[in-house]
Motif scaffolding. Structure first.
Motif, PDB file in Angstrom:
ATOM      1  N   ARG A 153       4.268  20.005  74.983  1.00 18.50           N
ATOM      2  CA  ARG A 153       3.372  20.185  73.839  1.00 18.50           C
ATOM      3  C   ARG A 153       2.159  19.281  73.865  1.00 18.50           C
ATOM      4  NH1 ARG A 153       2.892  17.967  68.670  1.00 18.50           N
ATOM      5  NH2 ARG A 153       4.638  16.549  69.083  1.00 18.50           N
ATOM      6  N   TRP A 201      -4.920  18.928  74.753  1.00 13.82           N
ATOM      7  CA  TRP A 201      -4.154  19.858  73.916  1.00 13.82           C
ATOM      8  C   TRP A 201      -4.597  19.785  72.460  1.00 13.82           C
ATOM      9  CZ3 TRP A 201      -1.244  18.674  69.662  1.00 13.82           C
ATOM     10  CH2 TRP A 201      -1.040  17.313  69.398  1.00 13.82           C
ATOM     11  N   LYS A 256      -7.775  21.686  72.000  1.00 10.61           N
ATOM     12  CA  LYS A 256      -7.550  23.114  72.195  1.00 10.61           C
ATOM     13  C   LYS A 256      -6.791  23.734  71.027  1.00 10.61           C
ATOM     14  CE  LYS A 256      -5.260  26.376  75.316  1.00 10.61           C
ATOM     15  NZ  LYS A 256      -4.451  26.517  76.557  1.00 10.61           N
ATOM     16  N   ASP A 257      -5.687  23.096  70.621  1.00  9.81           N
ATOM     17  CA  ASP A 257      -4.829  23.669  69.570  1.00  9.81           C
ATOM     18  C   ASP A 257      -5.342  23.384  68.165  1.00  9.81           C
ATOM     19  OD1 ASP A 257      -3.285  24.474  71.658  1.00  9.81           O
ATOM     20  OD2 ASP A 257      -1.732  22.947  71.389  1.00  9.81           O
ATOM     21  N   ASP A 258      -6.065  22.282  67.996  1.00  6.59           N
ATOM     22  CA  ASP A 258      -6.579  21.881  66.685  1.00  6.59           C
ATOM     23  C   ASP A 258      -5.485  22.014  65.615  1.00  6.59           C
ATOM     24  OD1 ASP A 258      -8.255  21.024  64.708  1.00  6.59           O
ATOM     25  OD2 ASP A 258      -9.443  22.862  64.595  1.00  6.59           O
ATOM     26  N   PRO A 259      -4.371  21.281  65.748  1.00  4.18           N
ATOM     27  CA  PRO A 259      -3.197  21.486  64.887  1.00  4.18           C
ATOM     28  C   PRO A 259      -3.450  21.240  63.413  1.00  4.18           C
ATOM     29  CG  PRO A 259      -2.984  19.444  66.134  1.00  4.18           C
ATOM     30  CD  PRO A 259      -4.173  20.144  66.681  1.00  4.18           C
TER      31      PRO A 259
END
Length: 501
Positions: free
Chosen positions: A177, A209, A212-215
């Motif tokens: 992750r 990550w 890219k994912d911008d959680p």
């Protein structure tokens, strides 16, 4: 059993999907069900008032059905059911308990907020920050630097030991992750992170990550410098974050994960971690030590550590073991246990608390600190969402019950006055009113019955009946009467005249 096969198929599919969904929710959110019980402590008084208002409004429909009912048995069942529900609502406050039903003077200090997965913003109370993942990739040096910039008094992280004995920061069991392990080591994607050597871990990127994912939907708010810095983060060692904590005089709390059985440091993981902490030069009083394994040995080598337990135990046992801090999930401590820990000088921290209402309930309960994913929201609470003295709530409860009862009595009286006389109407009149726009032979017959009923009630003579026909009996309907209907009407009039003679 008489449903169409397509309906049976749809019902079966719906049932299967429902069962699967419930099972999935239980597995994914099994630990979250307890929040329902806590929510009643926060919303109980208001749910009671809302339910009371709803049942009072429902009185209009109940009273209407009661007034229209022809059978006394139906009236009795309807009234008994309604009164049972109403009585239960009137008395339910006797079972409502909430920590926020208290005197305002007894409210304790605001709980410290521990940033769990967000940059802490609280400055008025001491707090710990696990990292600042809303502003930087989690468990990276950048995330802790951001936390320190925002005046956090401590850092909170997760530690894993590499295959060659280097403690590093990683929350998950694998690297999938939060790193680019799929790109560099595609054949080792599912391997435990502790089975990697530190040399391999250093080669991984731990920040791309995040961009890219911008959680947390915060990447767009980063400056160009922070964007570039976040994209170049690497896996962080425990030594690095300890050095950062020492330089900034911050406390540090970390959970250490024991390596798997095949790991070379499976038995020496405590010594490896303890050696790293002592070598860092961080002041011992700033370290909150959580592992229970070899705790006595750790206490001998580092007597200044704040011994912290993540296992629920009684205050007496904690005191005997020299535990000064307790870190539990929010549903693991009752109001009485919270009071006991406070009286026993054991600092209690509950995680993960991100909703203002839950934070308010725990505040009223006397919790010293909480771990939160949303400290920037909780910091805005200068007071619990609501707090009410018990006597004030009792007065509100009795007043609401009395007003509800008076309104319900008034509604029943009004509905009886409005609708009670309907029962004395001729049934043919009611049917005629409902079918006034319909064209059928049955409607004409009902009209005739209505005329005969009115004759019996007041007209009383064949001459007056014939007068109705002469003045246009057809006026009762909106269309012409057929010859067949005229013959039927004449026959009915003749029969009536013979009976009157």
């Amino acid at each position: 059993m008489n449903l169409h096969w397509l309906h049976k198929f749809a019902v079966t599919v719906t049932l299967v999907v429902t069962v699967i969904s419930v099972i999935s929710m239980e597995q994914l959110w099994g630990e979250e069900w307890d929040i329902l019980l806590l929510s009643f402590q926060a919303t109980g008084p208001f749910l009671h008032l809302g339910a009371l208002a709803a049942i009072t409004l429902l009185a209009w429909l109940v009273a209407g059905q009661f007034a229209r009912a022809e059978k006394n048995s139906f009236q009795a069942v309807l009234l008994l059911t309604y009164l049972t529900v109403l009585t239960a609502l009137y008395l339910v406050p006797l079972s409502i308990t909430s920590p926020c039903l208290m005197e305002k003077s007894n409210l304790g200090p605001k709980p410290a907020i521990i940033g769990h997965q967000g940059a802490p913003m609280v400055r008025s109370v001491p707090e710990l920050c696990r990292q600042a993942p809303m502003l930087a990739p989690e468990n990276t040096l950048m995330s802790f630097q951001k936390a320190i910039e925002q005046a956090a008094s401590g850092l909170y992280t997760d530690v894993t030991i590499s295959h060659d004995g280097v403690p590093f920061l990683m929350h998950d069991n694998t690297l999938r992750r939060t790193t680019d392990v799929e790109k560099l080591f595609p054949e080792r994607v599912g391997q435990d992170s502790s089975m990697f050597n530190w040399t391999d871990l250093q080669a991984l990127n731990a920040g791309q990550w995040f961009l890219k994912d911008d959680p947390f939907w915060t990447v767009s708010s980063l400056s160009e410098a922070d964007w570039a810095l976040a994209g170049n983060q690497s896996v962080c060692t425990l030594s690095e974050v300890l050095q950062l904590a020492e330089n900034s005089s911050k406390s540090i709390l970390f959970n250490v994960r024991r390596p798997p059985p095949e790991h070379p440091h499976r038995e020496s993981w405590i010594n490896v971690t303890l050696h790293t902490v002592l070598q860092s030069g961080v002041q011992q009083q700033h370290v909150m030590w959580t592992p229970d394994t070899d705790r006595q040995l750790v206490r001998q080598k580092a007597p200044g550590f704040q011994q912290t337990s993540t296992v629920k135990k009684s205050v007496k046992i904690l005191q005997e073991e020299g535990i000064v801090r307790l870190n539990l999930r929010y549903n693991q401590a009752s109001a009485q246990e919270i009071r006991d820990s406070r009286e026993g000088n054991v600092s209690l921290t509950l995680f993960t608390v991100s909703e203002p209402w839950l934070y308010s309930v725990l505040w009223c309960s006397g919790v010293q600190s909480v771990t939160s994913d949303a400290p920037h929201i909780l910091r805005k609470l200068l007071y619990p969402i609501w707090i009410m003295p018990p006597d004030e709530y009792k007065l509100l409860w009795i007043t609401a019950d009395v007003i509800s009862f008076i309104v319900i009595i008034g509604v029943f009286v009004l509905q009886k006055w409005r609708l009670g006389s309907i029962r004395s109407y001729n049934p043919e009149q009611i049917m005629l009113s409902a079918a006034v726009r319909r064209s059928s032979r049955e409607v004409n017959i009902m009209k005739e019955k209505l005329i005969f009923s009115e004759v019996n009630n007041g007209l009383g003579s064949a001459e007056e009946l014939s007068l109705y026909s002469a003045n246009g009996y057809e006026g009762y309907t909106n269309e012409a009467i057929t010859p067949r209907d005229q013959q039927h009407n004449a026959r009915m009039q003749t029969n009536y005249a013979q009976k009157t003679l």
